[in-house]
Design an enzyme around this catalytic site. Structure first.
Site, mmCIF file in Angstrom:
data_model
loop_
_atom_site.group_PDB
_atom_site.id
_atom_site.type_symbol
_atom_site.label_atom_id
_atom_site.label_comp_id
_atom_site.label_asym_id
_atom_site.label_seq_id
_atom_site.Cartn_x
_atom_site.Cartn_y
_atom_site.Cartn_z
ATOM 1 N N THR A 17 53.372 39.856 55.005
ATOM 2 C CA THR A 17 54.134 41.105 55.073
ATOM 3 C C THR A 17 54.190 41.845 53.743
ATOM 4 O O THR A 17 54.684 42.971 53.676
ATOM 5 C CB THR A 17 55.569 40.836 55.561
ATOM 6 O OG1 THR A 17 56.173 39.854 54.702
ATOM 7 C CG2 THR A 17 55.571 40.324 56.995
ATOM 8 N N ARG A 19 52.486 43.867 50.446
ATOM 9 C CA ARG A 19 51.462 44.923 50.428
ATOM 10 C C ARG A 19 50.050 44.360 50.340
ATOM 11 O O ARG A 19 49.184 44.703 51.149
ATOM 12 C CB ARG A 19 51.717 45.860 49.231
ATOM 13 C CG ARG A 19 50.745 47.049 49.174
ATOM 14 C CD ARG A 19 50.990 47.881 47.944
ATOM 15 N NE ARG A 19 50.715 47.101 46.731
ATOM 16 C CZ ARG A 19 50.860 47.576 45.496
ATOM 17 N NH1 ARG A 19 51.315 48.799 45.316
ATOM 18 N NH2 ARG A 19 50.587 46.823 44.444
ATOM 19 N N ILE A 96 44.950 32.446 46.836
ATOM 20 C CA ILE A 96 44.490 33.619 46.105
ATOM 21 C C ILE A 96 45.373 33.885 44.895
ATOM 22 O O ILE A 96 44.926 34.434 43.881
ATOM 23 C CB ILE A 96 44.493 34.857 47.025
ATOM 24 C CG1 ILE A 96 43.761 34.563 48.347
ATOM 25 C CG2 ILE A 96 43.865 36.050 46.325
ATOM 26 C CD1 ILE A 96 42.310 34.193 48.198
ATOM 27 N N THR A 97 46.628 33.499 44.949
ATOM 28 C CA THR A 97 47.629 33.810 43.931
ATOM 29 C C THR A 97 47.164 33.450 42.525
ATOM 30 O O THR A 97 46.678 32.346 42.278
ATOM 31 C CB THR A 97 48.944 33.071 44.229
ATOM 32 O OG1 THR A 97 49.380 33.411 45.536
ATOM 33 C CG2 THR A 97 50.018 33.444 43.216
ATOM 34 N N TYR A 160 30.400 38.486 43.007
ATOM 35 C CA TYR A 160 30.021 39.747 43.652
ATOM 36 C C TYR A 160 28.712 40.287 43.057
ATOM 37 O O TYR A 160 27.828 40.741 43.780
ATOM 38 C CB TYR A 160 31.115 40.802 43.488
ATOM 39 C CG TYR A 160 32.510 40.347 43.801
ATOM 40 C CD1 TYR A 160 32.759 39.285 44.676
ATOM 41 C CD2 TYR A 160 33.606 40.960 43.214
ATOM 42 C CE1 TYR A 160 34.049 38.854 44.951
ATOM 43 C CE2 TYR A 160 34.894 40.547 43.483
ATOM 44 C CZ TYR A 160 35.114 39.496 44.343
ATOM 45 O OH TYR A 160 36.392 39.081 44.605
ATOM 46 N N GLU A 210 31.633 29.063 33.536
ATOM 47 C CA GLU A 210 32.076 29.790 32.353
ATOM 48 C C GLU A 210 32.550 28.785 31.315
ATOM 49 O O GLU A 210 32.634 27.584 31.587
ATOM 50 C CB GLU A 210 33.190 30.781 32.701
ATOM 51 C CG GLU A 210 34.440 30.139 33.276
ATOM 52 C CD GLU A 210 35.432 31.150 33.832
ATOM 53 O OE1 GLU A 210 35.050 32.313 34.058
ATOM 54 O OE2 GLU A 210 36.599 30.769 34.054
ATOM 55 N N HIS A 248 40.099 34.002 32.228
ATOM 56 C CA HIS A 248 40.739 32.967 33.033
ATOM 57 C C HIS A 248 41.491 31.983 32.152
ATOM 58 O O HIS A 248 41.091 31.717 31.023
ATOM 59 C CB HIS A 248 39.697 32.205 33.857
ATOM 60 C CG HIS A 248 39.115 33.009 34.964
ATOM 61 N ND1 HIS A 248 37.877 32.728 35.507
ATOM 62 C CD2 HIS A 248 39.581 34.081 35.639
ATOM 63 C CE1 HIS A 248 37.619 33.596 36.473
ATOM 64 N NE2 HIS A 248 38.644 34.422 36.564
#
Length: 295
Positions: A17, A19, A96-97, A160, A210, A248
């Protein structure tokens, strides 16, 4: 076949719920992922564009048969959300957090290592995409098509870029897995390499590492002993100054340990071709993939 997520995935989203949770959940559903439910404490009984929301993972699993969880809640709540999903019987948890405290990550890691029936991917990761089957996370799926190249990466943007360059060269992916760049990842390179080795659809593996830690060196030893498929690698951070965190939390070089050069040498000593740039990696991968087509 693909690995980890596929047509059998039944996704429940913690933080649906919010955004960002709503935005990416609907993107995943629009891609074709079977999103069966969401979890937000105190909002049970509501829905997000037809996706039912429950107060707990236990309720969501009982009512919808969810087998995969995506964690999209603020850092201070993320560890408890992961452990609740595990307790409810979820077998794959994708966090994902970003910004989860390291002591919380250790608490989660220590708990989940006692349960052989659950896998955590992340935290601080872009998720998993199996083109044409399911997308769980924030990977821009339109870049990718079905194919025989498996990708595993500590970096979302490198995933990506390399994947897109492979796509432009005419090659698709079996699955793309972002394991995240935090110091305490739920799944390692070795874990995902083993999955790709066992997947008949994957014929070539690309890994993007990395600076920082020893995960790439450990992966190099594992590849030599256990992986029969060709592996191509890239290590981000050849110009990184020692002692400085680069993006990171886990990307930090201490003294001579964890440098890009040391990782490159370890991988090449174990038969892995290493590109100096993402473009070079994609070119090497395309060359190998092209030879597999004609073999």
């Amino acid at each position: 076949m693909a690995i980890l997520v596929n047509n059998d995935t039944k996704l429940c989203v913690s933080g649906i719920t919010g955004r960002e949770g709503t935005f990416h959940t609907l993107n995943n559903r629009n891609y074709g992922t079977n999103v069966v439910s969401g979890v937000t404490p105190g909002k049970g009984g509501q829905d997000v564009e037809g996706i039912p929301v429950f107060n707990t993972f236990h309720d969501a699993v009982d009512k919808t048969g969810a087998n995969t969880a995506m964690i999209f809640v603020p850092p201070r709540f993320a560890a408890d959300s992961i452990l609740e999903a595990e307790d409810a019987g979820i077998s794959l948890i994708i966090a994902i957090t970003e910004g989860i405290p390291a002591h919380d990550e250790l608490r989660v890691y220590n708990q989940l290592t006692r349960n052989p029936n659950v896998r955590l991917v992340g935290p601080n990761c872009p998720g998993i995409l199996s083109p044409g089957k399911a997308n769980v996370g924030i990977i821009p799926a339109s870049f990718f098509s079905e194919g025989n190249v498996g990708v595993v990466s500590r970096s979302g943007t490198l995933t990506y870029q390399i994947g897109n360059e492979l796509a432009q060269a005419g090659f698709g992916n079996s699955s793309i897995v972002g394991i995240g760049g935090d110091p305490v990842p739920g799944s390692s390179f070795i874990d995902i390499l083993a999955e790709f080795e066992a997947d008949p659809e994957t014929e070539l593996i690309v890994m993007a590492g990395e600076i920082g830690g020893s995960a790439e060196e450990e992966a190099a030893e594992f590849i030599k002993a256990n992986v029969t498929k060709p592996v191509v690698a890239y290590i981000a951070g050849f110009t990184a100054p020692p002692g400085k965190t680069m993006g990171h939390a886990g990307a930090i070089v201490s003294g001579s340990a964890g440098t890009a050069k040391a990782k490159q040498e370890a991988l090449e000593a174990n038969g892995v071709r290493v590109g100096r740039t993402p473009t070079e990696v994609a070119q090497i991968a395309a060359e190998i993939a092209g030879s597999l087509k004609t073999a």
